[in-house]
Each structure stands twice: as structure tokens, then as C-alpha cells.
Design a protein around this motif. Structure first.
Motif, PDB file in Angstrom:
ATOM      1  N   LEU A  76       0.831  -1.204   0.000  1.00 43.96           N
ATOM      2  CA  LEU A  76       0.000   0.000   0.000  1.00 43.96           C
ATOM      3  C   LEU A  76       0.868   1.258   0.000  1.00 43.96           C
ATOM      4  O   LEU A  76       0.514   2.262  -0.635  1.00 43.96           O
ATOM      5  CB  LEU A  76      -0.918  -0.004   1.228  1.00 43.96           C
ATOM      6  CG  LEU A  76      -2.020  -1.070   1.240  1.00 43.96           C
ATOM      7  CD1 LEU A  76      -2.775  -1.044   2.571  1.00 43.96           C
ATOM      8  CD2 LEU A  76      -2.988  -0.860   0.075  1.00 43.96           C
ATOM      9  N   ARG A  77       1.978   1.204   0.692  1.00 42.17           N
ATOM     10  CA  ARG A  77       2.905   2.350   0.726  1.00 42.17           C
ATOM     11  C   ARG A  77       3.441   2.658  -0.663  1.00 42.17           C
ATOM     12  O   ARG A  77       3.481   3.825  -1.080  1.00 42.17           O
ATOM     13  CB  ARG A  77       4.051   2.043   1.692  1.00 42.17           C
ATOM     14  CG  ARG A  77       5.180   3.057   1.697  1.00 42.17           C
ATOM     15  CD  ARG A  77       6.176   2.702   2.778  1.00 42.17           C
ATOM     16  NE  ARG A  77       7.379   3.524   2.738  1.00 42.17           N
ATOM     17  CZ  ARG A  77       8.288   3.536   3.695  1.00 42.17           C
ATOM     18  NH1 ARG A  77       8.136   2.769   4.761  1.00 42.17           N
ATOM     19  NH2 ARG A  77       9.365   4.307   3.610  1.00 42.17           N
TER      20      ARG A  77
ATOM     21  N   ASP B 261      12.156   3.690   1.192  1.00 40.11           N
ATOM     22  CA  ASP B 261      11.244   2.740   0.549  1.00 40.11           C
ATOM     23  C   ASP B 261      11.988   1.492   0.096  1.00 40.11           C
ATOM     24  O   ASP B 261      11.526   0.366   0.306  1.00 40.11           O
ATOM     25  CB  ASP B 261      10.553   3.396  -0.658  1.00 40.11           C
ATOM     26  CG  ASP B 261       9.691   4.581  -0.257  1.00 40.11           C
ATOM     27  OD1 ASP B 261       8.911   4.437   0.696  1.00 40.11           O
ATOM     28  OD2 ASP B 261       9.804   5.643  -0.887  1.00 40.11           O
TER      29      ASP B 261
ATOM     30  N   ALA C 149       0.676   4.044  -2.866  1.00 38.74           N
ATOM     31  CA  ALA C 149       0.445   5.452  -2.531  1.00 38.74           C
ATOM     32  C   ALA C 149       1.503   6.341  -3.157  1.00 38.74           C
ATOM     33  O   ALA C 149       1.202   7.456  -3.630  1.00 38.74           O
ATOM     34  CB  ALA C 149       0.420   5.629  -1.018  1.00 38.74           C
ATOM     35  N   ARG C 150       2.735   5.868  -3.180  1.00 39.15           N
ATOM     36  CA  ARG C 150       3.822   6.620  -3.806  1.00 39.15           C
ATOM     37  C   ARG C 150       3.547   6.829  -5.293  1.00 39.15           C
ATOM     38  O   ARG C 150       3.733   7.932  -5.830  1.00 39.15           O
ATOM     39  CB  ARG C 150       5.143   5.875  -3.635  1.00 39.15           C
ATOM     40  CG  ARG C 150       5.732   5.942  -2.249  1.00 39.15           C
ATOM     41  CD  ARG C 150       6.304   7.291  -2.018  1.00 39.15           C
ATOM     42  NE  ARG C 150       7.321   7.283  -0.988  1.00 39.15           N
ATOM     43  CZ  ARG C 150       7.978   8.348  -0.622  1.00 39.15           C
ATOM     44  NH1 ARG C 150       7.730   9.503  -1.219  1.00 39.15           N
ATOM     45  NH2 ARG C 150       8.858   8.307   0.330  1.00 39.15           N
TER      46      ARG C 150
ATOM     47  N   VAL D 108       0.603   6.595  -6.878  1.00 42.70           N
ATOM     48  CA  VAL D 108      -0.613   7.373  -7.117  1.00 42.70           C
ATOM     49  C   VAL D 108      -0.352   8.864  -6.963  1.00 42.70           C
ATOM     50  O   VAL D 108      -0.880   9.700  -7.705  1.00 42.70           O
ATOM     51  CB  VAL D 108      -1.736   6.911  -6.154  1.00 42.70           C
ATOM     52  CG1 VAL D 108      -2.925   7.877  -6.199  1.00 42.70           C
ATOM     53  CG2 VAL D 108      -2.190   5.499  -6.514  1.00 42.70           C
ATOM     54  N   THR D 109       0.479   9.219  -5.975  1.00 41.62           N
ATOM     55  CA  THR D 109       0.790  10.632  -5.717  1.00 41.62           C
ATOM     56  C   THR D 109       1.991  11.113  -6.537  1.00 41.62           C
ATOM     57  O   THR D 109       2.457  12.247  -6.333  1.00 41.62           O
ATOM     58  CB  THR D 109       1.071  10.846  -4.218  1.00 41.62           C
ATOM     59  OG1 THR D 109       2.130   9.972  -3.791  1.00 41.62           O
ATOM     60  CG2 THR D 109      -0.181  10.569  -3.396  1.00 41.62           C
TER      61      THR D 109
END
Length: 225
Positions: free
Chosen positions: A40-41, A56, A44-45, A47-48
Motif C-alpha cells: 500500500l505504501r 522505501d 500510494a507513492r 498514485v501521488t
């Protein structure tokens, strides 16, 4: 194989105990959780539209090692982990000890990578504070030194190395594993405590409401757990 050392007799009920199902549940949960969270991390990276940073990559490597450790622990379960040694077949003892040894080795490396990832994240978030940066780098050195020393101590816990899982080797020598676990966990816990409290003064100095400060501090504490 040499005959096993004499052990105090156990009752039929004690010999029938098998904790492998409970251990399997624990292994699955604590492998799935980091895998899901890190996935998920990274999502999120993406997507943003943020670049994958050093912290990471460190946690990604740690997750892959966690999966490898899970495989070793599953194999150890298959060969007797969770049952009394007196009921483990003689032919299963060596592979059981081997997979346990490999899981211990990966644990030290994995814990080091996780701590280094957290400290790298701190540097990315609070890189404008010279004293904080120096503290992070100092902790990184301590964590790395702990990881290297524990990893090499795990590898060379017996002489020869293979004596850690092959107890048929004549004149083998192994140090006291219980003392090693205690000795390695004390600095590990202290490092955890320092990593937890390190960013709290900076968070408290942020120009936000007290409620948001408490929320951020709680978030750091929960993440550190």
C-alpha cells in the motif's frame, strides 16, 4: 547420529502437545501484515507521483527477506518446530535445526533493514535540523554495527559453522545461545526506544494545534510498535 542427551521423562499428554498450528497462524499474520502495508505504501507513492526513496527501497528489501524467513519457518514447522524434541524423528532434527538457523540469520538482517528504513525516513522528513541529522546518522552507525555483529555471531555460533545444525560432527563447539539472545536483544530494545523518541521533540515544536501534535506523536508511536 550420536544418541540424544537424556531428558526428563514427559507424560503422554506433554508429548502429544503440538503448537505448530498456532505458530503457523503467527507466521502468516506477521508476514502478511508487512507485505500488505509496504504494498500500500508503494501504491500510494505511485498514485501521488512521488519517487521511490531510499527508505522505501530498504523496507522493500526487508519485506522480501521477511518472506524468505517465512519460507524457512514453514520448513522448520514441517520438520518439528512446535513439538517436543523427544517426539521429533531423528532424521528430521538436522533439517529442523538448519531451517531454524537460516530464519535466525535472516531475522538479524531484516531487523537492521527496518530500523535503517525508519531512520532514512526521518532524514527525509526532518532534513533541515543539523543536530537531528547527526543523531540519525549516529543511530544508523549503531544499528548497522548491531546488525553486522549479530549476523556474524549467528553464523559463527558453532565451530565448525555446520555444527549449528549437524550435531553428528565430532568435537563441535557452540556458545550459549540463551546468553547470546539476551545480550543481543538488550541493545536492540535500546535502539528501538531511541528511534521512537528521536522525532518527538521536533513533532512537538511544529506550529500546529496541541491535538494535532498529540495525534502525530501517537502516529509515530504506533508506527514504531
Amino acid at each position: 547420529m550420536k544418541p540424544r542427551q537424556s531428558m526428563p521423562p514427559l507424560s503422554e499428554e506433554e508429548l502429544a502437545e503440538d503448537q505448530s498450528p498456532q505458530l503457523l497462524v503467527v507466521f502468516v499474520i506477521f508476514t502478511a501484515l508487512p507485505l500488505i502495508v509496504v504494498t500500500l505504501r508503494i501504491i500510494a507513492r505511485r498514485v501521488t507521483h512521488q519517487a521511490i526513496s531510499y527508505d522505501d527501497w530498504l523496507i522493500i528489501i526487508a519485506v522480501f527477506l521477511c518472506i524468505a524467513q517465512f519460507v524457512f519457518l514453514i520448513e522448520a514447522l514441517r520438520y518439528g518446530l512446535g513439538r517436543h524434541i523427544q517426539v521429533v524423528p531423528t532424521t528430521s532434527i538436522e533439517p529442523y535445526l538448519l531451517y531454524t538457523f537460516l530464519s535466525e540469520l535472516y531475522y538479524a538482517i531484516d531487523v537492521t533493514l527496518v530500523k535503517m528504513s525508519i531512520l532514512a525516513l526521518y532524514l527525509r522528513l526532518f532534513n533541515i535540523h543539523p543536530l537531528f541529522k547527526m543523531s540519525c546518522y549516529a543511530l544508523m552507525v549503531i544499528v548497522l554495527a548491531w546488525g553486522v555483529s549479530v549476523t556474524f555471531t549467528t553464523i559463527f555460533q558453532c565451530s565448525p559453522i555446520s555444527a549449528a545444525w549437524d550435531k553428528t560432527i565430532p568435537n563441535l563447539k557452540c556458545f550459549n545461545l540463551a546468553n547470546f539472545i539476551i545480550g543481543s536483544n538488550v541493545p536492540n530494545i535500546l535502539a528501538d526506544a531511541l528511534i521512537i523518541v528521536l522525532p518527538l521533540p521536533l513533532v512537538w515544536c511544529l506550529k500546529v494545534s496541541p491535538m494535532r501534535k498529540f495525534g502525530l506523536i501517537a502516529l509515530f508511536l504506533v508506527a514504531a510498535m
